[in-house]
Design a protein around this motif. Structure first.
Motif, mmCIF file in Angstrom:
data_model
loop_
_atom_site.group_PDB
_atom_site.id
_atom_site.type_symbol
_atom_site.label_atom_id
_atom_site.label_comp_id
_atom_site.label_asym_id
_atom_site.label_seq_id
_atom_site.Cartn_x
_atom_site.Cartn_y
_atom_site.Cartn_z
ATOM 1 N N PRO A 197 42.822 40.480 39.488
ATOM 2 C CA PRO A 197 42.483 39.065 39.509
ATOM 3 C C PRO A 197 43.473 38.300 40.395
ATOM 4 O O PRO A 197 44.621 38.733 40.568
ATOM 5 N N SER A 198 43.053 37.197 40.919
ATOM 6 C CA SER A 198 43.926 36.398 41.791
ATOM 7 C C SER A 198 45.244 36.053 41.121
ATOM 8 O O SER A 198 46.299 36.064 41.753
ATOM 9 N N SER A 199 45.206 35.751 39.828
ATOM 10 C CA SER A 199 46.415 35.318 39.116
ATOM 11 C C SER A 199 47.469 36.422 39.027
ATOM 12 O O SER A 199 48.644 36.139 38.797
ATOM 13 N N ALA A 200 47.083 37.678 39.222
ATOM 14 C CA ALA A 200 48.040 38.779 39.132
ATOM 15 C C ALA A 200 48.925 38.874 40.361
ATOM 16 O O ALA A 200 50.038 39.396 40.299
ATOM 17 N N MET A 201 48.434 38.390 41.476
ATOM 18 C CA MET A 201 49.170 38.519 42.731
ATOM 19 C C MET A 201 50.064 37.294 42.912
ATOM 20 O O MET A 201 49.640 36.258 43.398
ATOM 21 N N ARG A 202 51.317 37.461 42.528
ATOM 22 C CA ARG A 202 52.280 36.355 42.590
ATOM 23 C C ARG A 202 53.282 36.631 43.706
ATOM 24 O O ARG A 202 54.308 37.269 43.481
ATOM 25 N N VAL A 203 52.942 36.168 44.889
ATOM 26 C CA VAL A 203 53.833 36.353 46.033
ATOM 27 C C VAL A 203 54.100 34.999 46.655
ATOM 28 O O VAL A 203 53.272 34.087 46.593
ATOM 29 N N THR A 204 55.249 34.875 47.269
ATOM 30 C CA THR A 204 55.606 33.626 47.934
ATOM 31 C C THR A 204 54.899 33.538 49.285
ATOM 32 O O THR A 204 54.412 34.550 49.815
ATOM 33 N N CYS A 211 49.862 45.298 47.323
ATOM 34 C CA CYS A 211 49.525 43.948 46.846
ATOM 35 C C CYS A 211 50.590 43.362 45.924
ATOM 36 O O CYS A 211 50.500 42.208 45.529
ATOM 37 N N ARG A 212 51.550 44.190 45.544
ATOM 38 C CA ARG A 212 52.642 43.766 44.656
ATOM 39 C C ARG A 212 52.149 43.383 43.264
ATOM 40 O O ARG A 212 52.694 42.511 42.606
ATOM 41 N N CYS A 213 51.069 44.053 42.794
ATOM 42 C CA CYS A 213 50.574 43.815 41.437
ATOM 43 C C CYS A 213 49.777 45.016 40.957
ATOM 44 O O CYS A 213 49.205 45.753 41.756
ATOM 45 N N SER A 214 49.767 45.217 39.649
ATOM 46 C CA SER A 214 49.009 46.315 39.063
ATOM 47 C C SER A 214 47.529 46.159 39.375
ATOM 48 O O SER A 214 47.038 45.045 39.574
ATOM 49 N N GLN A 215 46.829 47.291 39.383
ATOM 50 C CA GLN A 215 45.408 47.323 39.709
ATOM 51 C C GLN A 215 44.612 47.874 38.542
ATOM 52 O O GLN A 215 45.069 48.797 37.863
ATOM 53 N N GLU A 216 43.429 47.331 38.319
ATOM 54 C CA GLU A 216 42.495 47.909 37.363
ATOM 55 C C GLU A 216 41.726 49.010 38.086
ATOM 56 O O GLU A 216 41.380 48.860 39.256
ATOM 57 N N LEU A 217 41.459 50.096 37.385
ATOM 58 C CA LEU A 217 40.693 51.200 37.952
ATOM 59 C C LEU A 217 39.500 51.460 37.047
ATOM 60 O O LEU A 217 39.663 51.650 35.849
ATOM 61 N N ARG A 218 38.309 51.416 37.627
ATOM 62 C CA ARG A 218 37.081 51.665 36.882
ATOM 63 C C ARG A 218 36.238 52.673 37.646
ATOM 64 O O ARG A 218 36.220 52.677 38.870
ATOM 65 N N GLU A 219 35.537 53.491 36.892
ATOM 66 C CA GLU A 219 34.697 54.530 37.476
ATOM 67 C C GLU A 219 33.236 54.102 37.409
ATOM 68 O O GLU A 219 32.762 53.656 36.367
#
Length: 113
Positions: free
Chosen positions: A9-16, A98-106
């Motif tokens: 999600p957009s909110s997960a990517m917290r970069v300056t 991306c500097r954030c965890s990713q969800e993985l779905r099959e």
């Protein structure tokens, strides 16, 4: 071969603002690596400036979404790989870029796709 969805999600990517060019370069490098490996199917980010709509079977368009999916944003990548372990390895590369965890779905198997 199985297709996998890697997303965040957009909110997960917290970069300056200063980090953003490097994040963009790193994430595009992972995409190019996936393309070169022949596993890339599709990728992109949701354009959050365009509001979602529902389209029914009769073609009627209604503003909004299903209640349970009112907040879909962020980035998505679909890869087709031989194993879940390989999908996890790609998800780790995306997470690093991306500097954030990713969800993985099959995706379930569909002989028509």
């Amino acid at each position: 071969m199985t297709k996998y969805l890697i997303s965040f999600p957009s909110s997960a990517m917290r970069v300056t603002a200063e980090e953003l060019p490097a994040v963009s370069e790193d994430s595009h490098a992972v995409i190019e690596e996936a393309k070169a490996a022949g596993v890339y199917v599709f990728g992109g980010g949701i354009d959050e400036s365009v509001p979602p709509v529902l389209v029914d079977a009769g073609g009627v368009v209604t503003p909004g979404t299903y209640p349970q999916t009112s907040q879909i944003d962020g980035g998505y990548l679909v890869l087709e790989v031989a194993s879940r372990r390989e999908a996890e390895e790609w998800a780790a590369k995306v997470a690093a870029s991306c500097r954030c965890s990713q969800e993985l779905r099959e995706f379930g198997y569909d002989p028509a796709s």
